[in-house]
Design an enzyme around this catalytic site. Sequence first.
Site, PDB file in Angstrom:
ATOM      1  N   LYS A   6       0.842  -1.198   0.000  1.00  0.00           N
ATOM      2  CA  LYS A   6       0.000   0.000   0.000  1.00  0.00           C
ATOM      3  C   LYS A   6       0.875   1.244   0.000  1.00  0.00           C
ATOM      4  CE  LYS A   6      -2.168   1.618   3.767  1.00  0.00           C
ATOM      5  NZ  LYS A   6      -1.928   3.089   3.834  1.00  0.00           N
TER       6      LYS A   6
ATOM      7  N   ASP B 227      -3.543   4.279  -1.918  1.00  0.00           N
ATOM      8  CA  ASP B 227      -4.496   4.669  -0.880  1.00  0.00           C
ATOM      9  C   ASP B 227      -4.511   6.193  -0.720  1.00  0.00           C
ATOM     10  OD1 ASP B 227      -6.141   4.711   1.381  1.00  0.00           O
ATOM     11  OD2 ASP B 227      -4.486   4.271   2.756  1.00  0.00           O
TER      12      ASP B 227
ATOM     13  N   LYS C 153      -7.612   8.005  -0.944  1.00  0.00           N
ATOM     14  CA  LYS C 153      -8.904   8.364  -0.348  1.00  0.00           C
ATOM     15  C   LYS C 153      -9.477   9.651  -0.959  1.00  0.00           C
ATOM     16  CE  LYS C 153      -7.755   6.398   4.213  1.00  0.00           C
ATOM     17  NZ  LYS C 153      -6.280   6.194   4.042  1.00  0.00           N
TER      18      LYS C 153
ATOM     19  N   ASP D  22     -13.863  14.669  -3.493  1.00  0.00           N
ATOM     20  CA  ASP D  22     -13.979  15.978  -4.131  1.00  0.00           C
ATOM     21  C   ASP D  22     -15.226  15.962  -4.996  1.00  0.00           C
ATOM     22  OD1 ASP D  22     -13.295  18.572  -5.254  1.00  0.00           O
ATOM     23  OD2 ASP D  22     -11.197  18.113  -4.760  1.00  0.00           O
TER      24      ASP D  22
ATOM     25  N   THR E  70     -10.735   3.513  10.546  1.00  0.00           N
ATOM     26  CA  THR E  70     -10.574   2.644  11.709  1.00  0.00           C
ATOM     27  C   THR E  70      -9.998   3.380  12.906  1.00  0.00           C
ATOM     28  OG1 THR E  70      -8.489   1.870  10.740  1.00  0.00           O
ATOM     29  CG2 THR E  70     -10.423   0.472  10.453  1.00  0.00           C
TER      30      THR E  70
ATOM     31  N   ARG F  77       2.897  -1.385  10.721  1.00  0.00           N
ATOM     32  CA  ARG F  77       4.028  -1.421  11.645  1.00  0.00           C
ATOM     33  C   ARG F  77       4.350  -2.803  12.189  1.00  0.00           C
ATOM     34  NH1 ARG F  77       1.976   4.272  14.158  1.00  0.00           N
ATOM     35  NH2 ARG F  77       0.045   3.383  13.338  1.00  0.00           N
TER      36      ARG F  77
END
Length: 236
Positions: A31, A58, A60, A63, A121, A213
Amino acid sequence: MNNKPIIALDFPDEQKVMTFLSQFNEPLFVKVGLELYLQAGPDIIREIKAQGHDIFLDLKLHDIPNTVKSAMKGLAKLGVDLVNVHAAGGSNMMAAALEGLKEGTEEGKQRPALIAVTQLTSTTEEEMQNEQKINLSLDQSVLHYAKLAKSAGLDGVVCSVLEAKAISEVCGESFLKVTPGIRMAGGAAHDQKRVATPDFARQEGSTQIVVGRAITQAENPVEAYHAVQQLWGGQQ
């Protein structure tokens, strides 16, 4: 689309990304988020694709429909495998995004899958109700956005593991449920609020998981990746 664990390349620059990827001798699904894309631009996408990896870009997008359509038309030319928008942009915007992807995909190539972010999330129900003024439960809001995305022709949504099963029930098993917030048992949640382990995600019906991570900051990222992959079900 393959269902390997998606590794979130949350690095600040291209050099760190390439150093990380050089540890692996297998094709990955990675990603590229907003931070990295803004620093390295389309070149980082081309370089990662040249190494044989699949990419979830990614960004997002959120608009007006025409702007999102034009942006998606350009992103499709990069050959990424998965892109996203915010469902809060509405059905017209999501439909325009899909139209842009179709127009931008080269003839004979498969268009990128398109998914919509339901609720981040990192968002709690209290924050959603107090700050977004959405007078629903978090689950209801996520399901509403998922149904809106499906009606607009999208391939799936970004959601938490906790909502994946309910989305499958209303949108179908094949509707993509891409779930970030994946942690190993005992791992820190960091800035995520709705987290889960890889095996729990599989049990709850996630179709793809995004892991950051727990892999990128591990002492041995390759071992960590394979541990996640095994818990995810050993899927290739």
